[in-house]
Motif scaffolding. Structure first.
Motif, PDB file in Angstrom:
ATOM      1  N   ILE A   1       0.858  -1.156   0.098  1.00 12.05           N
ATOM      2  CA  ILE A   1       0.037  -0.163  -0.090  1.00 12.05           C
ATOM      3  C   ILE A   1       0.970   1.232  -0.091  1.00 12.05           C
ATOM      4  N   GLY A   2       2.045   1.222   0.620  1.00 11.34           N
ATOM      5  CA  GLY A   2       3.040   2.299   0.613  1.00 11.34           C
ATOM      6  C   GLY A   2       3.452   2.745  -0.698  1.00 11.34           C
ATOM      7  N   ASP A   3       3.172   1.953  -1.948  1.00 12.78           N
ATOM      8  CA  ASP A   3       3.774   2.505  -3.229  1.00 12.78           C
ATOM      9  C   ASP A   3       2.411   2.828  -4.006  1.00 12.78           C
ATOM     10  N   THR A   4       1.446   3.176  -3.736  1.00  8.67           N
ATOM     11  CA  THR A   4       0.194   3.626  -4.301  1.00  8.67           C
ATOM     12  C   THR A   4       0.440   5.459  -4.476  1.00  8.67           C
ATOM     13  N   PRO A   5      -0.263   5.520  -5.417  1.00  7.77           N
ATOM     14  CA  PRO A   5      -0.064   7.091  -6.132  1.00  7.77           C
ATOM     15  C   PRO A   5      -1.301   7.840  -5.144  1.00  7.77           C
ATOM     16  N   PRO A   6      -0.889   9.139  -4.900  1.00  8.53           N
ATOM     17  CA  PRO A   6      -1.532  10.120  -4.199  1.00  8.53           C
ATOM     18  C   PRO A   6      -3.174  10.035  -4.363  1.00  8.53           C
ATOM     19  N   GLU A   7      -3.438  10.017  -5.856  1.00 10.05           N
ATOM     20  CA  GLU A   7      -4.908  10.024  -6.159  1.00 10.05           C
ATOM     21  C   GLU A   7      -5.635   8.905  -5.715  1.00 10.05           C
ATOM     22  N   PHE A   8      -5.012   7.754  -5.785  1.00 16.00           N
ATOM     23  CA  PHE A   8      -5.830   6.436  -5.248  1.00 16.00           C
ATOM     24  C   PHE A   8      -5.862   6.682  -3.852  1.00 16.00           C
ATOM     25  N   GLN A   9      -4.791   7.043  -3.002  1.00 12.00           N
ATOM     26  CA  GLN A   9      -4.931   7.204  -1.595  1.00 12.00           C
ATOM     27  C   GLN A   9      -5.967   7.992  -1.263  1.00 12.00           C
ATOM     28  N   ALA A  10      -6.318   9.092  -1.639  1.00 10.07           N
ATOM     29  CA  ALA A  10      -7.497   9.925  -1.603  1.00 10.07           C
ATOM     30  C   ALA A  10      -8.841   9.081  -1.720  1.00 10.07           C
ATOM     31  N   LYS A  11      -8.817   8.388  -2.718  1.00  7.53           N
ATOM     32  CA  LYS A  11     -10.105   7.363  -3.006  1.00  7.53           C
ATOM     33  C   LYS A  11     -10.376   6.478  -1.876  1.00  7.53           C
ATOM     34  N   LEU A  12      -9.199   5.631  -1.452  1.00 11.00           N
ATOM     35  CA  LEU A  12      -9.190   4.745  -0.489  1.00 11.00           C
ATOM     36  C   LEU A  12      -9.614   5.279   0.823  1.00 11.00           C
ATOM     37  N   LEU A  13      -9.002   6.257   1.262  1.00 12.44           N
ATOM     38  CA  LEU A  13      -9.564   7.108   2.279  1.00 12.44           C
ATOM     39  C   LEU A  13     -10.976   7.320   2.564  1.00 12.44           C
ATOM     40  N   ARG A  14     -11.555   7.716   1.277  1.00  7.05           N
ATOM     41  CA  ARG A  14     -13.022   7.759   1.269  1.00  7.05           C
ATOM     42  C   ARG A  14     -13.848   6.400   1.654  1.00  7.05           C
ATOM     43  N   VAL A  15     -13.280   5.345   1.084  1.00  2.00           N
ATOM     44  CA  VAL A  15     -13.759   3.925   1.152  1.00  2.00           C
ATOM     45  C   VAL A  15     -13.874   3.628   2.634  1.00  2.00           C
ATOM     46  N   LEU A  16     -12.616   4.000   3.428  1.00  2.03           N
ATOM     47  CA  LEU A  16     -12.323   3.720   4.833  1.00  2.03           C
ATOM     48  C   LEU A  16     -13.303   4.611   5.569  1.00  2.03           C
ATOM     49  N   GLN A  17     -13.695   5.756   5.338  1.00  2.00           N
ATOM     50  CA  GLN A  17     -14.217   6.849   6.159  1.00  2.00           C
ATOM     51  C   GLN A  17     -15.941   6.555   5.986  1.00  2.00           C
ATOM     52  N   GLU A  18     -16.360   6.281   4.527  1.00  2.00           N
ATOM     53  CA  GLU A  18     -17.802   6.244   4.431  1.00  2.00           C
ATOM     54  C   GLU A  18     -18.090   4.807   4.090  1.00  2.00           C
ATOM     55  N   HIS A  19     -17.424   4.007   4.079  1.00  4.91           N
ATOM     56  CA  HIS A  19     -17.623   2.604   3.876  1.00  4.91           C
ATOM     57  C   HIS A  19     -18.468   2.379   2.489  1.00  4.91           C
ATOM     58  N   GLU A  20     -18.234   3.222   1.562  1.00  2.69           N
ATOM     59  CA  GLU A  20     -18.767   2.993   0.254  1.00  2.69           C
ATOM     60  C   GLU A  20     -17.672   3.507  -0.897  1.00  2.69           C
ATOM     61  N   PHE A  21     -18.124   3.322  -2.163  1.00  4.48           N
ATOM     62  CA  PHE A  21     -17.142   3.406  -3.295  1.00  4.48           C
ATOM     63  C   PHE A  21     -18.025   3.477  -4.566  1.00  4.48           C
ATOM     64  N   TYR A  22     -17.295   4.485  -5.436  1.00  5.02           N
ATOM     65  CA  TYR A  22     -18.031   4.481  -6.577  1.00  5.02           C
ATOM     66  C   TYR A  22     -17.278   3.562  -7.921  1.00  5.02           C
ATOM     67  N   PRO A  23     -17.951   2.749  -8.313  1.00  3.97           N
ATOM     68  CA  PRO A  23     -17.189   2.020  -9.825  1.00  3.97           C
ATOM     69  C   PRO A  23     -16.819   3.228 -10.588  1.00  3.97           C
ATOM     70  N   LEU A  24     -15.908   3.226 -11.617  1.00  3.31           N
ATOM     71  CA  LEU A  24     -15.601   4.373 -12.388  1.00  3.31           C
ATOM     72  C   LEU A  24     -16.814   4.352 -13.398  1.00  3.31           C
ATOM     73  N   GLY A  25     -17.210   5.748 -13.471  1.00  6.96           N
ATOM     74  CA  GLY A  25     -18.443   6.012 -14.266  1.00  6.96           C
ATOM     75  C   GLY A  25     -19.694   5.826 -13.790  1.00  6.96           C
ATOM     76  N   ALA A  26     -19.831   5.299 -12.513  1.00 10.39           N
ATOM     77  CA  ALA A  26     -21.106   5.098 -11.755  1.00 10.39           C
ATOM     78  C   ALA A  26     -21.495   6.420 -11.035  1.00 10.39           C
ATOM     79  N   GLU A  27     -22.998   6.404 -11.097  1.00  9.60           N
ATOM     80  CA  GLU A  27     -23.585   7.763 -10.463  1.00  9.60           C
ATOM     81  C   GLU A  27     -23.806   7.348  -8.898  1.00  9.60           C
ATOM     82  N   ARG A  28     -24.057   6.213  -8.710  1.00 10.32           N
ATOM     83  CA  ARG A  28     -24.482   5.663  -7.358  1.00 10.32           C
ATOM     84  C   ARG A  28     -23.278   4.922  -6.774  1.00 10.32           C
ATOM     85  N   PRO A  29     -23.190   5.064  -5.339  1.00  8.45           N
ATOM     86  CA  PRO A  29     -22.150   4.494  -4.727  1.00  8.45           C
ATOM     87  C   PRO A  29     -22.878   2.990  -4.382  1.00  8.45           C
TER      88      PRO A  29
END
Length: 451
Positions: A246-274
């Protein structure tokens, strides 16, 4: 304040010696020569702490622990045994043991353990009963980790403690130490062991594909998205997703993973609903994340979200006493896999293994023993069958004046892979080539067994 201890062991000499030693510590000490007698003694008068041997005739220490977890959750149980295999440690901790001690007992260690238990009892509320022991799941998986080193015992205690929770875990250690194996043990020991365990090597995927691989995409999200595709988070369900390196991941991915851990949801690419993220996240890295945060290469907020529980896996050179156990286990495992059952290590081969520093850790040890099992001409692996690290400068290959460029290339890549314990990213850096090119060369020269 009076402190009561019940010692349970079928060895009368141990009962006498421990009773005498602990009596001098101002504790009320009773003894029982069996688990059945211990139950009868506890029925007459409870004890604050039960110090129980694991292996006893009739009801053993593990059964006693389970019974006390159900009937007397206010009692702290310490398990002691000469059978210091790590699966037992994990199982005892999952069942609610307060600590695990190996025989022959170190009285200083025992007193420290008892001191900690009594201190905990004085400050914690006993209103809520202890969590009952989790069901035994995937015990065969637990047996894959081998060792008696105190650091490994502590790791198995942690595994037993966190397995029943959904806590995020970071596993740290050098490449080849077995970080994924620790993650698998946590998953296999959890109530969700029947759910998927999904492993993702974050360095094996280009940054442009990592998000799609983990979160999925909908049709038309990008040029090649000809249909909907579920990501790894969705495939993991309520199981475990293991994010390696995980320490080798790019910053933009880290931001999205943070959202997953905080909100317990994710958006598939191109999706309008989590979509709901229900899997437990276990991350691993060989990097110093604190240093990466200071250097601005890893998000501080993500670091704290991931590092709820941290497990540090020691390098093999720091637990050399485990090498004989590991070697014997790996030889059995490899010889069964290649249908050469009955292979064994000569005593002098064990001595040879103990003279090497193992920069590639357990993975390098397994690769070394795999080669030895395959090349040994008899059932006994002798020192001459063991090849450590890079070939010597005077090796036969390098003396061959008519060697082809392809042979030189294959030998050099083999040497680097063995030296790094099969770590592809590090090998690619040393070779000065890209990771995709190294993957192609590994496939070309049939070197997958080294990774």
């Amino acid at each position: 304040m009076s402190r009561s201890i019940l010692i349970v062991d079928d060895d009368e000499r141990i009962l006498a010696s421990l009773s005498q030693a602990l009596d001098s510590d101002s504790s009320e000490v009773r003894t029982a020569a069996s688990a059945e007698l211990a139950i009868a003694s506890l029925a007459e008068a409870p004890a604050d702490v039960v110090l129980a041997d694991l292996k006893m005739p009739g009801m053993d220490g593990m059964e006693l622990l389970k019974l006390l977890s159900e009937r007397s959750p206010e009692t702290d149980v310490l398990i002691m045994t000469a059978y210091d295999d790590l699966p037992t440690v994990a199982k005892a901790m999952r069942e609610g043991a307060s600590d695990f001690l190996t025989k022959p007992l170190d009285l200083h260690q025992l007193r420290r353990a008892l001191k900690r238990v009594f201190e905990d009892r004085s400050v914690r509320s006993r209103a809520a009963p202890k969590r009952k022991g989790a069901r035994d799941r995937a015990e065969a998986g637990v047996e894959r980790m081998v060792g008696r080193d105190p650091a490994m015992v502590e790791i198995f205690k942690l595994i037993g403690q966190v397995a029943g929770t959904r806590t995020t875990v970071v596993v740290r250690g050098e490449s080849g130490t077995g970080k994924e194996l620790v993650a698998r043990e946590i998953h296999g020991s959890s109530p969700y062991a029947d759910q998927p365990f999904v492993a993702v090597n974050c360095t094996a995927l280009p940054a442009t594909l990592l998000e799609s691989e983990l979160f999925g995409h909908v049709k038309g999200a990008f040029t090649d998205a000809v249909g909907d595709r579920r990501g790894r988070f969705a495939l993991a369900g309520r199981g475990t997703i293991f994010l390696d390196e995980i320490g080798d991941t790019p910053p933009e991915f880290q931001a999205k993973l943070l959202r997953v851990l905080q909100e317990h949801e994710f958006y598939p690419l191109g999706a309008e609903r989590p979509e709901r993220a229900e899997a437990r996240v276990i991350a691993a890295t060989h990097r110093n994340l604190e240093e990466e945060v200071v250097l601005g290469r890893f998000r501080e907020d993500l670091y704290y979200r991931l590092r709820v529980v941290e497990i540090l896996v020691p390098p093999l050179r720091d637990r050399m006493g485990d090498i004989p156990l590991l070697a014997e286990y790996l030889v059995r495992k490899v010889s069964a896999a290649v249908d050469r059952r009955g292979m064994r290590l000569a005593p002098e081969s064990i001595d040879s293994l103990l003279t090497y520093h193992w920069p590639g850790n357990v993975r390098e040890l397994e690769n070394c023993l795999t080669r030895a099992v395959v090349t040994a001409t008899s059932e006994v692996i002798r020192p001459e069958h063991l090849q450590f690290g890079a070939p010597a400068a005077g090796a036969e290959f390098y003396r061959e004046s008519l060697a082809t460029l392809e042979d030189v290339e294959r030998a050099h890549i083999t040497r680097i892979l063995e030296a790094t314990g099969g770590h592809k990213s590090r090998s690619a850096d040393i070779l000065g080539i890209s990771r995709p090119r190294l993957d192609r060369l590994i496939q070309k020269f049939d070197l997958e067994h080294l990774t």
